[in-house]
Design a protein around this motif. Structure first.
Motif, PDB file in Angstrom:
ATOM      1  N   MET A   1       0.847  -1.176   0.000  1.00 21.48           N
ATOM      2  CA  MET A   1       0.000   0.000   0.000  1.00 21.48           C
ATOM      3  C   MET A   1       0.891   1.237   0.000  1.00 21.48           C
ATOM      4  N   PRO A   2       0.660   2.186  -0.873  1.00 29.46           N
ATOM      5  CA  PRO A   2       1.449   3.425  -0.908  1.00 29.46           C
ATOM      6  C   PRO A   2       1.238   4.251   0.358  1.00 29.46           C
ATOM      7  N   THR A   3       2.269   4.964   0.755  1.00 27.59           N
ATOM      8  CA  THR A   3       2.177   5.911   1.866  1.00 27.59           C
ATOM      9  C   THR A   3       1.891   7.286   1.291  1.00 27.59           C
ATOM     10  N   VAL A   4       0.872   7.939   1.805  1.00 29.77           N
ATOM     11  CA  VAL A   4       0.510   9.275   1.350  1.00 29.77           C
ATOM     12  C   VAL A   4       0.826  10.255   2.475  1.00 29.77           C
ATOM     13  N   LEU A   5       1.629  11.267   2.165  1.00 32.13           N
ATOM     14  CA  LEU A   5       2.026  12.278   3.147  1.00 32.13           C
ATOM     15  C   LEU A   5       1.807  13.669   2.591  1.00 32.13           C
ATOM     16  N   SER A   6       1.574  14.610   3.483  1.00 32.22           N
ATOM     17  CA  SER A   6       1.538  16.020   3.101  1.00 32.22           C
ATOM     18  C   SER A   6       2.442  16.778   4.063  1.00 32.22           C
ATOM     19  N   SER A   7       2.650  18.037   3.792  1.00 26.14           N
ATOM     20  CA  SER A   7       3.508  18.840   4.667  1.00 26.14           C
ATOM     21  C   SER A   7       2.929  18.936   6.078  1.00 26.14           C
ATOM     22  N   GLU A   8       1.630  18.778   6.234  1.00 27.70           N
ATOM     23  CA  GLU A   8       1.006  18.804   7.557  1.00 27.70           C
ATOM     24  C   GLU A   8       1.331  17.556   8.379  1.00 27.70           C
ATOM     25  N   ASP A   9       1.828  16.507   7.730  1.00 25.65           N
ATOM     26  CA  ASP A   9       2.114  15.250   8.425  1.00 25.65           C
ATOM     27  C   ASP A   9       3.498  15.205   9.062  1.00 25.65           C
ATOM     28  N   VAL A  10       4.352  16.181   8.778  1.00 23.87           N
ATOM     29  CA  VAL A  10       5.710  16.191   9.328  1.00 23.87           C
ATOM     30  C   VAL A  10       5.984  17.534   9.997  1.00 23.87           C
ATOM     31  N   VAL A  11       6.882  17.516  10.956  1.00 19.64           N
ATOM     32  CA  VAL A  11       7.277  18.753  11.636  1.00 19.64           C
ATOM     33  C   VAL A  11       8.348  19.440  10.787  1.00 19.64           C
ATOM     34  N   PRO A  12       8.116  20.689  10.373  1.00 14.33           N
ATOM     35  CA  PRO A  12       9.124  21.372   9.562  1.00 14.33           C
ATOM     36  C   PRO A  12      10.332  21.761  10.399  1.00 14.33           C
ATOM     37  N   HIS A  13      11.472  21.818   9.744  1.00 17.75           N
ATOM     38  CA  HIS A  13      12.699  22.309  10.366  1.00 17.75           C
ATOM     39  C   HIS A  13      12.914  23.708   9.824  1.00 17.75           C
ATOM     40  N   ASP A  14      12.929  24.697  10.715  1.00 18.99           N
ATOM     41  CA  ASP A  14      12.980  26.096  10.301  1.00 18.99           C
ATOM     42  C   ASP A  14      14.305  26.729  10.706  1.00 18.99           C
ATOM     43  N   THR A  15      14.945  27.440   9.763  1.00 20.36           N
ATOM     44  CA  THR A  15      16.159  28.213  10.035  1.00 20.36           C
ATOM     45  C   THR A  15      15.954  29.616   9.490  1.00 20.36           C
ATOM     46  N   ASP A  16      16.964  30.454   9.621  1.00 23.03           N
ATOM     47  CA  ASP A  16      16.880  31.808   9.060  1.00 23.03           C
ATOM     48  C   ASP A  16      16.774  31.791   7.541  1.00 23.03           C
ATOM     49  N   ALA A  17      17.306  30.732   6.909  1.00 21.34           N
ATOM     50  CA  ALA A  17      17.379  30.681   5.449  1.00 21.34           C
ATOM     51  C   ALA A  17      16.260  29.887   4.795  1.00 21.34           C
ATOM     52  N   ARG A  18      15.679  28.926   5.524  1.00 19.10           N
ATOM     53  CA  ARG A  18      14.700  28.050   4.868  1.00 19.10           C
ATOM     54  C   ARG A  18      13.811  27.361   5.885  1.00 19.10           C
ATOM     55  N   ARG A  19      12.713  26.812   5.364  1.00 17.35           N
ATOM     56  CA  ARG A  19      11.843  25.911   6.111  1.00 17.35           C
ATOM     57  C   ARG A  19      11.755  24.648   5.264  1.00 17.35           C
ATOM     58  N   ILE A  20      12.055  23.492   5.869  1.00 16.66           N
ATOM     59  CA  ILE A  20      12.102  22.233   5.117  1.00 16.66           C
ATOM     60  C   ILE A  20      11.172  21.203   5.745  1.00 16.66           C
ATOM     61  N   TRP A  21      10.401  20.544   4.877  1.00 18.61           N
ATOM     62  CA  TRP A  21       9.525  19.454   5.278  1.00 18.61           C
ATOM     63  C   TRP A  21      10.091  18.177   4.654  1.00 18.61           C
ATOM     64  N   ARG A  22      10.695  17.313   5.453  1.00 16.73           N
ATOM     65  CA  ARG A  22      11.270  16.060   4.953  1.00 16.73           C
ATOM     66  C   ARG A  22      10.154  15.017   4.885  1.00 16.73           C
ATOM     67  N   LEU A  23       9.688  14.742   3.679  1.00 16.10           N
ATOM     68  CA  LEU A  23       8.533  13.864   3.483  1.00 16.10           C
ATOM     69  C   LEU A  23       8.903  12.397   3.286  1.00 16.10           C
ATOM     70  N   LEU A  24       9.920  12.129   2.495  1.00 17.33           N
ATOM     71  CA  LEU A  24      10.298  10.759   2.170  1.00 17.33           C
ATOM     72  C   LEU A  24      11.586  10.431   2.910  1.00 17.33           C
ATOM     73  N   THR A  25      11.448   9.823   4.078  1.00 14.47           N
ATOM     74  CA  THR A  25      12.592   9.420   4.899  1.00 14.47           C
ATOM     75  C   THR A  25      12.277   8.052   5.500  1.00 14.47           C
ATOM     76  N   PRO A  26      13.261   7.343   6.045  1.00 17.07           N
ATOM     77  CA  PRO A  26      12.958   6.080   6.721  1.00 17.07           C
ATOM     78  C   PRO A  26      11.944   6.255   7.855  1.00 17.07           C
ATOM     79  N   GLU A  27      11.987   7.402   8.535  1.00 15.49           N
ATOM     80  CA  GLU A  27      11.055   7.633   9.639  1.00 15.49           C
ATOM     81  C   GLU A  27       9.621   7.818   9.150  1.00 15.49           C
ATOM     82  N   THR A  28       9.431   8.489   8.039  1.00 11.50           N
ATOM     83  CA  THR A  28       8.071   8.751   7.558  1.00 11.50           C
ATOM     84  C   THR A  28       7.483   7.582   6.781  1.00 11.50           C
ATOM     85  N   CYS A  29       8.325   6.822   6.097  1.00  5.54           N
ATOM     86  CA  CYS A  29       7.834   5.724   5.252  1.00  5.54           C
ATOM     87  C   CYS A  29       8.032   4.346   5.878  1.00  5.54           C
TER      88      CYS A  29
END
Length: 117
Positions: A1-29
């Motif tokens: 079964m495919p895993t479906v994720l959105s940016s709301e499903d992960v905690v973003p990592h925020d810095t002065d330069a960017r905000r990143i949502w890591r969607l496809l990782t061993p932890e999420t999938c």
């Protein structure tokens, strides 16, 4: 079964330069798939704050594919300065120092990235 994720499903990592949502990782999938992927909202950097070639972010162990989903920005490597816009894609080769930022104060440049194996 495919895993479906959105940016709301992960905690973003925020810095002065960017905000990143890591969607496809061993932890999420639940498995190591040989690649990681996600969304990155790169924030504005004023022209006066543009980094010189010796102050770029580090190069990564894997090549990275980027698709610009929204906005406009700049990609800087030691040898190039490229302007990018929504609908364009680019690849940063493994080991190449780089930095990406929005060129508009009111809008981040939103990218989808895949770190390739």
């Amino acid at each position: 079964m495919p895993t479906v994720l959105s940016s709301e499903d992960v905690v973003p990592h925020d810095t002065d330069a960017r905000r990143i949502w890591r969607l496809l990782t061993p932890e999420t999938c639940g498995a190591h798939l040989g690649a990681v992927a996600g969304l990155v909202a790169y924030k504005y950097r004023a022209p006066v704050d543009e980094p010189s070639a010796d102050l770029l972010g580090e190069g990564h162990a894997r090549a990275e594919f980027y698709y610009v989903a929204q906005g406009t920005g700049v990609v800087r490597t030691p040898t190039e300065r490229l302007e990018v816009a929504a609908g364009q894609a680019f690849v940063i080769e493994a080991g190449i120092p780089h930095t990406i930022w929005s060129d508009r104060p009111e809008e981040p440049v939103l990218t989808f990235y895949v770190s390739l194996k």
